[in-house]
Design a protein around this motif. Structure first.
Motif, PDB file in Angstrom:
ATOM      1  N   MET A 284       0.845  -1.201   0.000  1.00  0.00           N
ATOM      2  CA  MET A 284       0.000   0.000   0.000  1.00  0.00           C
ATOM      3  C   MET A 284       0.879   1.250   0.000  1.00  0.00           C
ATOM      4  O   MET A 284       1.908   1.295   0.668  1.00  0.00           O
ATOM      5  N   ALA A 285       0.479   2.266  -0.742  1.00  0.00           N
ATOM      6  CA  ALA A 285       1.250   3.502  -0.831  1.00  0.00           C
ATOM      7  C   ALA A 285       1.232   4.246   0.500  1.00  0.00           C
ATOM      8  O   ALA A 285       0.271   4.156   1.272  1.00  0.00           O
ATOM      9  N   THR A 286       2.307   4.973   0.777  1.00  0.00           N
ATOM     10  CA  THR A 286       2.362   5.819   1.962  1.00  0.00           C
ATOM     11  C   THR A 286       1.350   6.945   1.822  1.00  0.00           C
ATOM     12  O   THR A 286       1.222   7.556   0.760  1.00  0.00           O
ATOM     13  N   THR A 287       0.624   7.233   2.924  1.00  0.00           N
ATOM     14  CA  THR A 287      -0.381   8.297   2.879  1.00  0.00           C
ATOM     15  C   THR A 287       0.290   9.646   2.669  1.00  0.00           C
ATOM     16  O   THR A 287       1.231  10.010   3.369  1.00  0.00           O
ATOM     17  N   LYS A 288      -0.187  10.381   1.698  1.00  0.00           N
ATOM     18  CA  LYS A 288       0.350  11.700   1.385  1.00  0.00           C
ATOM     19  C   LYS A 288      -0.242  12.752   2.320  1.00  0.00           C
ATOM     20  O   LYS A 288      -1.297  12.563   2.915  1.00  0.00           O
ATOM     21  N   THR A 289       0.437  13.872   2.413  1.00  0.00           N
ATOM     22  CA  THR A 289      -0.095  14.993   3.201  1.00  0.00           C
ATOM     23  C   THR A 289      -1.023  15.864   2.382  1.00  0.00           C
ATOM     24  O   THR A 289      -1.755  16.686   2.928  1.00  0.00           O
ATOM     25  N   THR A 290      -0.997  15.696   1.069  1.00  0.00           N
ATOM     26  CA  THR A 290      -1.855  16.483   0.182  1.00  0.00           C
ATOM     27  C   THR A 290      -3.248  15.870   0.102  1.00  0.00           C
ATOM     28  O   THR A 290      -3.393  14.659  -0.076  1.00  0.00           O
ATOM     29  N   THR A 291      -4.262  16.703   0.208  1.00  0.00           N
ATOM     30  CA  THR A 291      -5.653  16.260   0.087  1.00  0.00           C
ATOM     31  C   THR A 291      -6.228  16.781  -1.230  1.00  0.00           C
ATOM     32  O   THR A 291      -6.052  17.947  -1.579  1.00  0.00           O
ATOM     33  N   ILE A 292      -6.925  15.900  -1.931  1.00  0.00           N
ATOM     34  CA  ILE A 292      -7.530  16.236  -3.219  1.00  0.00           C
ATOM     35  C   ILE A 292      -9.041  16.371  -3.036  1.00  0.00           C
ATOM     36  O   ILE A 292      -9.710  15.436  -2.581  1.00  0.00           O
ATOM     37  N   GLY A 293      -9.577  17.525  -3.381  1.00  0.00           N
ATOM     38  CA  GLY A 293     -11.018  17.728  -3.333  1.00  0.00           C
ATOM     39  C   GLY A 293     -11.607  17.585  -4.724  1.00  0.00           C
ATOM     40  O   GLY A 293     -11.170  18.254  -5.657  1.00  0.00           O
ATOM     41  N   LEU A 294     -12.577  16.698  -4.867  1.00  0.00           N
ATOM     42  CA  LEU A 294     -13.168  16.438  -6.180  1.00  0.00           C
ATOM     43  C   LEU A 294     -14.559  17.048  -6.240  1.00  0.00           C
ATOM     44  O   LEU A 294     -15.423  16.732  -5.418  1.00  0.00           O
ATOM     45  N   ILE A 295     -14.760  17.921  -7.205  1.00  0.00           N
ATOM     46  CA  ILE A 295     -16.069  18.566  -7.404  1.00  0.00           C
ATOM     47  C   ILE A 295     -16.653  18.031  -8.698  1.00  0.00           C
ATOM     48  O   ILE A 295     -16.101  18.237  -9.780  1.00  0.00           O
ATOM     49  N   GLY A 296     -17.773  17.343  -8.566  1.00  0.00           N
ATOM     50  CA  GLY A 296     -18.318  16.557  -9.655  1.00  0.00           C
ATOM     51  C   GLY A 296     -17.740  15.159  -9.537  1.00  0.00           C
ATOM     52  O   GLY A 296     -16.522  14.995  -9.371  1.00  0.00           O
ATOM     53  N   TYR A 297     -18.610  14.154  -9.549  1.00  0.00           N
ATOM     54  CA  TYR A 297     -18.103  12.780  -9.393  1.00  0.00           C
ATOM     55  C   TYR A 297     -18.637  11.906 -10.530  1.00  0.00           C
ATOM     56  O   TYR A 297     -19.283  10.891 -10.325  1.00  0.00           O
ATOM     57  N   GLY A 298     -18.339  12.367 -11.747  1.00  0.00           N
ATOM     58  CA  GLY A 298     -18.709  11.620 -12.926  1.00  0.00           C
ATOM     59  C   GLY A 298     -17.569  10.733 -13.392  1.00  0.00           C
ATOM     60  O   GLY A 298     -16.734  10.281 -12.597  1.00  0.00           O
ATOM     61  N   SER A 299     -17.501  10.527 -14.692  1.00  0.00           N
ATOM     62  CA  SER A 299     -16.573   9.547 -15.238  1.00  0.00           C
ATOM     63  C   SER A 299     -15.102   9.887 -14.983  1.00  0.00           C
ATOM     64  O   SER A 299     -14.317   9.019 -14.613  1.00  0.00           O
ATOM     65  N   ILE A 300     -14.705  11.144 -15.154  1.00  0.00           N
ATOM     66  CA  ILE A 300     -13.293  11.506 -14.973  1.00  0.00           C
ATOM     67  C   ILE A 300     -12.912  11.537 -13.492  1.00  0.00           C
ATOM     68  O   ILE A 300     -11.948  10.885 -13.068  1.00  0.00           O
ATOM     69  N   ASN A 301     -13.649  12.278 -12.676  1.00  0.00           N
ATOM     70  CA  ASN A 301     -13.251  12.427 -11.280  1.00  0.00           C
ATOM     71  C   ASN A 301     -13.353  11.121 -10.489  1.00  0.00           C
ATOM     72  O   ASN A 301     -12.600  10.924  -9.531  1.00  0.00           O
ATOM     73  N   SER A 302     -14.244  10.230 -10.864  1.00  0.00           N
ATOM     74  CA  SER A 302     -14.298   8.947 -10.149  1.00  0.00           C
ATOM     75  C   SER A 302     -13.029   8.142 -10.410  1.00  0.00           C
ATOM     76  O   SER A 302     -12.513   7.468  -9.505  1.00  0.00           O
ATOM     77  N   VAL A 303     -12.480   8.242 -11.626  1.00  0.00           N
ATOM     78  CA  VAL A 303     -11.221   7.559 -11.923  1.00  0.00           C
ATOM     79  C   VAL A 303     -10.053   8.261 -11.224  1.00  0.00           C
ATOM     80  O   VAL A 303      -9.175   7.609 -10.645  1.00  0.00           O
ATOM     81  N   VAL A 304     -10.045   9.589 -11.264  1.00  0.00           N
ATOM     82  CA  VAL A 304      -9.004  10.347 -10.559  1.00  0.00           C
ATOM     83  C   VAL A 304      -8.992   9.964  -9.079  1.00  0.00           C
ATOM     84  O   VAL A 304      -7.924   9.758  -8.485  1.00  0.00           O
ATOM     85  N   ALA A 305     -10.165   9.837  -8.481  1.00  0.00           N
ATOM     86  CA  ALA A 305     -10.256   9.473  -7.062  1.00  0.00           C
ATOM     87  C   ALA A 305      -9.644   8.098  -6.803  1.00  0.00           C
ATOM     88  O   ALA A 305      -8.885   7.910  -5.836  1.00  0.00           O
ATOM     89  N   ARG A 306      -9.952   7.119  -7.650  1.00  0.00           N
ATOM     90  CA  ARG A 306      -9.409   5.771  -7.448  1.00  0.00           C
ATOM     91  C   ARG A 306      -7.888   5.768  -7.568  1.00  0.00           C
ATOM     92  O   ARG A 306      -7.185   5.161  -6.748  1.00  0.00           O
ATOM     93  N   HIS A 307      -7.366   6.448  -8.579  1.00  0.00           N
ATOM     94  CA  HIS A 307      -5.907   6.516  -8.724  1.00  0.00           C
ATOM     95  C   HIS A 307      -5.273   7.268  -7.556  1.00  0.00           C
ATOM     96  O   HIS A 307      -4.198   6.884  -7.075  1.00  0.00           O
ATOM     97  N   ALA A 308      -5.919   8.346  -7.110  1.00  0.00           N
ATOM     98  CA  ALA A 308      -5.360   9.145  -6.022  1.00  0.00           C
ATOM     99  C   ALA A 308      -5.289   8.331  -4.734  1.00  0.00           C
ATOM    100  O   ALA A 308      -4.264   8.351  -4.024  1.00  0.00           O
ATOM    101  N   VAL A 309      -6.349   7.620  -4.417  1.00  0.00           N
ATOM    102  CA  VAL A 309      -6.355   6.787  -3.207  1.00  0.00           C
ATOM    103  C   VAL A 309      -5.286   5.698  -3.307  1.00  0.00           C
ATOM    104  O   VAL A 309      -4.558   5.432  -2.345  1.00  0.00           O
ATOM    105  N   ALA A 310      -5.160   5.082  -4.485  1.00  0.00           N
ATOM    106  CA  ALA A 310      -4.138   4.046  -4.666  1.00  0.00           C
ATOM    107  C   ALA A 310      -2.733   4.601  -4.462  1.00  0.00           C
ATOM    108  O   ALA A 310      -1.824   3.889  -4.019  1.00  0.00           O
ATOM    109  N   ALA A 311      -2.564   5.907  -4.770  1.00  0.00           N
ATOM    110  CA  ALA A 311      -1.251   6.554  -4.599  1.00  0.00           C
ATOM    111  C   ALA A 311      -1.059   7.120  -3.196  1.00  0.00           C
ATOM    112  O   ALA A 311      -0.005   7.689  -2.905  1.00  0.00           O
ATOM    113  N   GLY A 312      -2.065   6.994  -2.340  1.00  0.00           N
ATOM    114  CA  GLY A 312      -1.929   7.430  -0.950  1.00  0.00           C
ATOM    115  C   GLY A 312      -2.483   8.800  -0.633  1.00  0.00           C
ATOM    116  O   GLY A 312      -2.252   9.320   0.470  1.00  0.00           O
ATOM    117  N   TYR A 313      -3.220   9.405  -1.547  1.00  0.00           N
ATOM    118  CA  TYR A 313      -3.814  10.715  -1.287  1.00  0.00           C
ATOM    119  C   TYR A 313      -5.152  10.564  -0.557  1.00  0.00           C
ATOM    120  O   TYR A 313      -5.911   9.630  -0.824  1.00  0.00           O
TER     121      TYR A 313
END
Length: 258
Positions: free
Chosen positions: A1-30
């Motif tokens: 599992m990736a180390t948790t980052k100190t940066t937080t990502i806020g997603l506005i709109g949770y459609g096709s693009i941001n849902s994928v961004v969220a999955r990749h971000a969590v996998a990277a520790g954000y």
């Protein structure tokens, strides 16, 4: 599992693009904050599926409590004063994934006349925000399927653009953390090079379909994703260099995405 980052990502709109961004971000520790116009209760299941690094919140809280905002909504929605007043993103780094689709967004005469790019228009709208354009030129299934670790020989690249060098550097680092090389297009005045109807927009990431398909079968095959095709940083730079202003302004959304 990736180390948790100190940066937080806020997603506005949770459609096709941001849902994928969220999955990749969590996998990277954000840590990610999910939000949409319908309220956090509608995203509770999505947050739970992503795990402890994800929380469903209001749009206001997603902006307030994030270091980087990913704004993925229709272009016309960004001009809704009730939802997004002009100072909504004051001081925030905002990744904007927005493209101009006239059939959906209505006509913007300045865009149609090429007096300004959609990113410049948004920057004028949100003067105090630190906008960066990214994730606008790739189909969401390819954004999901083509992510690779740094140094992987099959890693694809994405163009980014912006006028704020520091914001662009931070967004580049985020893009690279979640699986893609970032290629700097230049300023927002240059961002037209990655907009719809340009060589780097969407199609290079599609894999070649099997022989013998009808047009209808081919369209279905395309939009099912099928892995995608690697587009390297060198490829992106070459495609950006081939862009001209001869093509029509604004894209056309496939019916499956509109």
């Amino acid at each position: 599992m990736a180390t948790t980052k100190t940066t937080t990502i806020g997603l506005i709109g949770y459609g096709s693009i941001n849902s994928v961004v969220a999955r990749h971000a969590v996998a990277a520790g954000y840590r990610v904050l999910l939000s949409n116009s319908r309220g956090p209760a509608t995203l509770a299941d999505a947050a739970a599926a992503l795990g402890p690094l994800a929380t469903a919140v209001s749009v206001a809280d997603a902006i307030r409590n994030s270091d980087i905002v990913s704004l993925s909504i229709p272009l016309k929605a960004a001009f809704d004063d009730a939802a997004f007043p002009a100072d909504a993103f004051a001081g925030k780094i905002v990744v904007e994934t927005l493209n101009y689709y006239p059939e959906r967004d209505g006509r913007f005469p300045q865009l149609d006349a090429r007096e300004i790019t959609s990113s410049e228009l948004l920057q004028r709208r949100f003067k105090s925000a630190r906008l960066v354009k990214a994730f606008n030129n790739i189909y969401f299934k390819h954004l999901e399927n083509l992510a690779r670790p740094k140094g992987h020989p099959g890693r694809s690249a994405l163009p980014i653009a912006g006028d704020d060098a520091d914001a662009k550097a931070k967004v580049s680092a985020f893009v690279e953390d979640i699986g893609f090389d970032a290629v700097d297009v230049g300023s927002f005045a240059d961002s037209w090079r990655s907009e719809p109807n340009t060589p780097v927009y969407a199609w290079p990431y599609f894999a070649k379909p099997p022989e013998g398909l009808s047009e209808e079968e081919k369209a279905k095959w395309f939009f099912e994703g099928h892995g995608g095709s690697v587009v390297s940083a060198a490829d992106v730079k070459a495609l950006l260099g081939k862009a001209t202003k001869d093509s029509p302004v604004g894209g056309v959304l496939p019916k499956s995405l509109s």
